[in-house]
Design a protein around this motif. Sequence first.
Motif, PDB file in Angstrom:
ATOM      1  N   SER A  56       0.847  -1.186   0.000  1.00  0.00           N
ATOM      2  CA  SER A  56       0.000   0.000   0.000  1.00  0.00           C
ATOM      3  C   SER A  56       0.880   1.231   0.000  1.00  0.00           C
ATOM      4  CB  SER A  56      -0.946   0.006   1.215  1.00  0.00           C
ATOM      5  OG  SER A  56      -0.205   0.004   2.413  1.00  0.00           O
ATOM      6  N   GLY A  57       0.268   2.387  -0.315  1.00  0.00           N
ATOM      7  CA  GLY A  57       0.988   3.645  -0.208  1.00  0.00           C
ATOM      8  C   GLY A  57       1.410   4.278  -1.518  1.00  0.00           C
ATOM      9  N   GLY A  58       1.174   3.608  -2.636  1.00  0.00           N
ATOM     10  CA  GLY A  58       1.536   4.210  -3.911  1.00  0.00           C
ATOM     11  C   GLY A  58       0.600   5.340  -4.279  1.00  0.00           C
ATOM     12  N   GLY A  59       0.912   6.034  -5.373  1.00  0.00           N
ATOM     13  CA  GLY A  59       0.049   7.113  -5.828  1.00  0.00           C
ATOM     14  C   GLY A  59       0.779   8.076  -6.736  1.00  0.00           C
ATOM     15  N   LEU A  60       0.143   9.219  -6.936  1.00  0.00           N
ATOM     16  CA  LEU A  60       0.684  10.273  -7.782  1.00  0.00           C
ATOM     17  C   LEU A  60       1.289  11.356  -6.893  1.00  0.00           C
ATOM     18  CD1 LEU A  60       0.983  11.781 -10.520  1.00  0.00           C
ATOM     19  CD2 LEU A  60      -1.340  12.663 -10.131  1.00  0.00           C
ATOM     20  N   VAL A  61       2.502  11.757  -7.205  1.00  0.00           N
ATOM     21  CA  VAL A  61       3.177  12.776  -6.405  1.00  0.00           C
ATOM     22  C   VAL A  61       3.972  13.682  -7.341  1.00  0.00           C
ATOM     23  CG1 VAL A  61       5.219  11.331  -5.988  1.00  0.00           C
ATOM     24  CG2 VAL A  61       4.632  13.135  -4.363  1.00  0.00           C
TER      25      VAL A  61
ATOM     26  N   PRO B  58       7.221  16.014  -8.510  1.00  0.00           N
ATOM     27  CA  PRO B  58       8.675  15.928  -8.313  1.00  0.00           C
ATOM     28  C   PRO B  58       9.094  16.673  -7.049  1.00  0.00           C
ATOM     29  CG  PRO B  58       8.179  16.372 -10.610  1.00  0.00           C
ATOM     30  CD  PRO B  58       6.870  16.472  -9.878  1.00  0.00           C
ATOM     31  N   GLY B  59       9.994  16.044  -6.298  1.00  0.00           N
ATOM     32  CA  GLY B  59      10.432  16.596  -5.024  1.00  0.00           C
ATOM     33  C   GLY B  59       9.592  16.145  -3.846  1.00  0.00           C
ATOM     34  N   GLY B  60       8.483  15.500  -4.118  1.00  0.00           N
ATOM     35  CA  GLY B  60       7.605  15.050  -3.048  1.00  0.00           C
ATOM     36  C   GLY B  60       8.048  13.739  -2.421  1.00  0.00           C
ATOM     37  N   SER B  61       7.228  13.266  -1.481  1.00  0.00           N
ATOM     38  CA  SER B  61       7.554  12.043  -0.739  1.00  0.00           C
ATOM     39  C   SER B  61       6.378  11.078  -0.746  1.00  0.00           C
ATOM     40  CB  SER B  61       7.900  12.383   0.712  1.00  0.00           C
ATOM     41  OG  SER B  61       9.034  13.222   0.787  1.00  0.00           O
ATOM     42  N   LEU B  62       6.699   9.818  -0.625  1.00  0.00           N
ATOM     43  CA  LEU B  62       5.702   8.762  -0.436  1.00  0.00           C
ATOM     44  C   LEU B  62       6.292   7.712   0.488  1.00  0.00           C
ATOM     45  CD1 LEU B  62       4.227   7.950  -3.991  1.00  0.00           C
ATOM     46  CD2 LEU B  62       3.000   8.959  -2.071  1.00  0.00           C
ATOM     47  N   ARG B  63       5.411   7.019   1.205  1.00  0.00           N
ATOM     48  CA  ARG B  63       5.840   5.910   2.050  1.00  0.00           C
ATOM     49  C   ARG B  63       5.070   4.673   1.636  1.00  0.00           C
ATOM     50  NH1 ARG B  63       4.526   4.518   8.272  1.00  0.00           N
ATOM     51  NH2 ARG B  63       6.525   3.615   8.914  1.00  0.00           N
ATOM     52  N   LEU B  64       5.784   3.673   1.171  1.00  0.00           N
ATOM     53  CA  LEU B  64       5.179   2.403   0.810  1.00  0.00           C
ATOM     54  C   LEU B  64       5.237   1.458   2.004  1.00  0.00           C
ATOM     55  CD1 LEU B  64       6.727   1.802  -2.733  1.00  0.00           C
ATOM     56  CD2 LEU B  64       4.695   3.123  -2.107  1.00  0.00           C
ATOM     57  N   SER B  65       4.189   0.651   2.131  1.00  0.00           N
ATOM     58  CA  SER B  65       4.149  -0.369   3.178  1.00  0.00           C
ATOM     59  C   SER B  65       3.872  -1.721   2.540  1.00  0.00           C
ATOM     60  CB  SER B  65       3.042  -0.073   4.195  1.00  0.00           C
ATOM     61  OG  SER B  65       3.241   1.170   4.816  1.00  0.00           O
ATOM     62  N   CYS B  66       4.396  -2.758   3.169  1.00  0.00           N
ATOM     63  CA  CYS B  66       4.145  -4.120   2.698  1.00  0.00           C
ATOM     64  C   CYS B  66       3.976  -5.013   3.924  1.00  0.00           C
ATOM     65  CB  CYS B  66       5.298  -4.610   1.844  1.00  0.00           C
ATOM     66  SG  CYS B  66       5.177  -6.354   1.370  1.00  0.00           S
TER      67      CYS B  66
ATOM     68  N   ASP C  22      12.291  13.226  -2.056  1.00  0.00           N
ATOM     69  CA  ASP C  22      12.860  13.880  -3.235  1.00  0.00           C
ATOM     70  C   ASP C  22      12.613  13.040  -4.491  1.00  0.00           C
ATOM     71  OD1 ASP C  22      16.178  14.910  -4.360  1.00  0.00           O
ATOM     72  OD2 ASP C  22      14.204  15.784  -4.745  1.00  0.00           O
ATOM     73  N   LEU C  23      11.379  12.661  -4.690  1.00  0.00           N
ATOM     74  CA  LEU C  23      11.055  11.790  -5.814  1.00  0.00           C
ATOM     75  C   LEU C  23      11.248  12.499  -7.146  1.00  0.00           C
ATOM     76  CD1 LEU C  23       8.020  10.023  -4.192  1.00  0.00           C
ATOM     77  CD2 LEU C  23       9.973   8.849  -5.215  1.00  0.00           C
ATOM     78  N   LYS C  24      11.676  11.716  -8.125  1.00  0.00           N
ATOM     79  CA  LYS C  24      11.962  12.232  -9.454  1.00  0.00           C
ATOM     80  C   LYS C  24      11.086  11.505 -10.480  1.00  0.00           C
ATOM     81  CE  LYS C  24      16.806  12.653  -8.027  1.00  0.00           C
ATOM     82  NZ  LYS C  24      16.783  14.110  -7.777  1.00  0.00           N
ATOM     83  N   PRO C  25      10.859  12.119 -11.636  1.00  0.00           N
ATOM     84  CA  PRO C  25      10.035  11.425 -12.652  1.00  0.00           C
ATOM     85  C   PRO C  25      10.571  10.034 -12.997  1.00  0.00           C
ATOM     86  CG  PRO C  25      10.301  13.725 -13.246  1.00  0.00           C
ATOM     87  CD  PRO C  25      11.177  13.504 -12.038  1.00  0.00           C
ATOM     88  N   GLU C  26      11.875   9.849 -12.927  1.00  0.00           N
ATOM     89  CA  GLU C  26      12.445   8.540 -13.257  1.00  0.00           C
ATOM     90  C   GLU C  26      12.179   7.485 -12.176  1.00  0.00           C
ATOM     91  OE1 GLU C  26      14.030  11.485 -13.275  1.00  0.00           O
ATOM     92  OE2 GLU C  26      16.076  11.324 -12.475  1.00  0.00           O
TER      93      GLU C  26
ATOM     94  N   THR D 235       2.413  -1.904  -6.490  1.00  0.00           N
ATOM     95  CA  THR D 235       1.702  -0.650  -6.281  1.00  0.00           C
ATOM     96  C   THR D 235       2.335   0.406  -7.182  1.00  0.00           C
ATOM     97  OG1 THR D 235       0.916   0.934  -4.616  1.00  0.00           O
ATOM     98  CG2 THR D 235       3.134   0.066  -4.291  1.00  0.00           C
ATOM     99  N   GLN D 236       1.490   1.175  -7.854  1.00  0.00           N
ATOM    100  CA  GLN D 236       1.973   2.158  -8.827  1.00  0.00           C
ATOM    101  C   GLN D 236       2.425   3.429  -8.125  1.00  0.00           C
ATOM    102  OE1 GLN D 236       2.145   1.985 -12.406  1.00  0.00           O
ATOM    103  NE2 GLN D 236       3.279   3.905 -12.113  1.00  0.00           N
ATOM    104  N   VAL D 237       3.610   3.897  -8.501  1.00  0.00           N
ATOM    105  CA  VAL D 237       4.112   5.192  -8.079  1.00  0.00           C
ATOM    106  C   VAL D 237       4.344   6.022  -9.332  1.00  0.00           C
ATOM    107  CG1 VAL D 237       6.045   6.428  -7.028  1.00  0.00           C
ATOM    108  CG2 VAL D 237       5.169   4.343  -5.956  1.00  0.00           C
ATOM    109  N   THR D 238       3.697   7.174  -9.386  1.00  0.00           N
ATOM    110  CA  THR D 238       3.843   8.066 -10.533  1.00  0.00           C
ATOM    111  C   THR D 238       4.315   9.422 -10.038  1.00  0.00           C
ATOM    112  OG1 THR D 238       2.060   6.943 -11.739  1.00  0.00           O
ATOM    113  CG2 THR D 238       2.690   9.136 -12.502  1.00  0.00           C
ATOM    114  N   VAL D 239       5.442   9.869 -10.584  1.00  0.00           N
ATOM    115  CA  VAL D 239       6.001  11.162 -10.202  1.00  0.00           C
ATOM    116  C   VAL D 239       5.877  12.095 -11.407  1.00  0.00           C
ATOM    117  CG1 VAL D 239       7.989  12.387  -9.279  1.00  0.00           C
ATOM    118  CG2 VAL D 239       7.631   9.966  -8.707  1.00  0.00           C
ATOM    119  N   SER D 240       5.004  13.068 -11.265  1.00  0.00           N
ATOM    120  CA  SER D 240       4.715  13.941 -12.404  1.00  0.00           C
ATOM    121  C   SER D 240       4.133  15.253 -11.912  1.00  0.00           C
ATOM    122  CB  SER D 240       3.729  13.258 -13.348  1.00  0.00           C
ATOM    123  OG  SER D 240       3.345  14.134 -14.395  1.00  0.00           O
ATOM    124  N   SER D 241       4.436  16.305 -12.647  1.00  0.00           N
ATOM    125  CA  SER D 241       3.845  17.601 -12.315  1.00  0.00           C
ATOM    126  C   SER D 241       2.580  17.828 -13.127  1.00  0.00           C
ATOM    127  CB  SER D 241       4.852  18.722 -12.583  1.00  0.00           C
ATOM    128  OG  SER D 241       5.330  18.646 -13.905  1.00  0.00           O
TER     129      SER D 241
END
Length: 115
Positions: free
Chosen positions: A7-12, A14-22, A84-88, A109-115
């Motif tokens: 859990s914890g994926g999503g859209l963020v 660039p420069g943002g943060s996410l916390r994934l859990s398993c 500090d997430l990046k598009p890559e 879980t999908q993680v998408t880093v985009s403005s």
Amino acid sequence: QVQLVESGGGLVQPGGSLRLSCAASGSIFVLGTMGWFRQPPGKERELVAAVTGTSDTSYATSAKDRFTISRDKDKNTVYLQMNDLKPEDTAVYYCYYRTYGETYWGQGTQVTVSS
């Protein structure tokens, strides 16, 4: 058998943060290794970070200094704090658990880093 639920994926942005859990359930041995792989669009699955049963950690070069893996053995849960997430970093992130030659995978879980 072992089941892993991420859990914890999503859209963020660039420069943002996410916390994934398993969260792992089933036949869990505390000395097993847990960690995260990711698969960017059109690319191979790659290791991001891992933590052993003795709490040794390892990171991909791309994750060092930005991502932190941690593990709660009482809850059989592994976390991936991503800063500090990046598009890559955009990818499907898969949790895994490995012990005695067996490897189990979460559904991703999908993680998408985009403005």
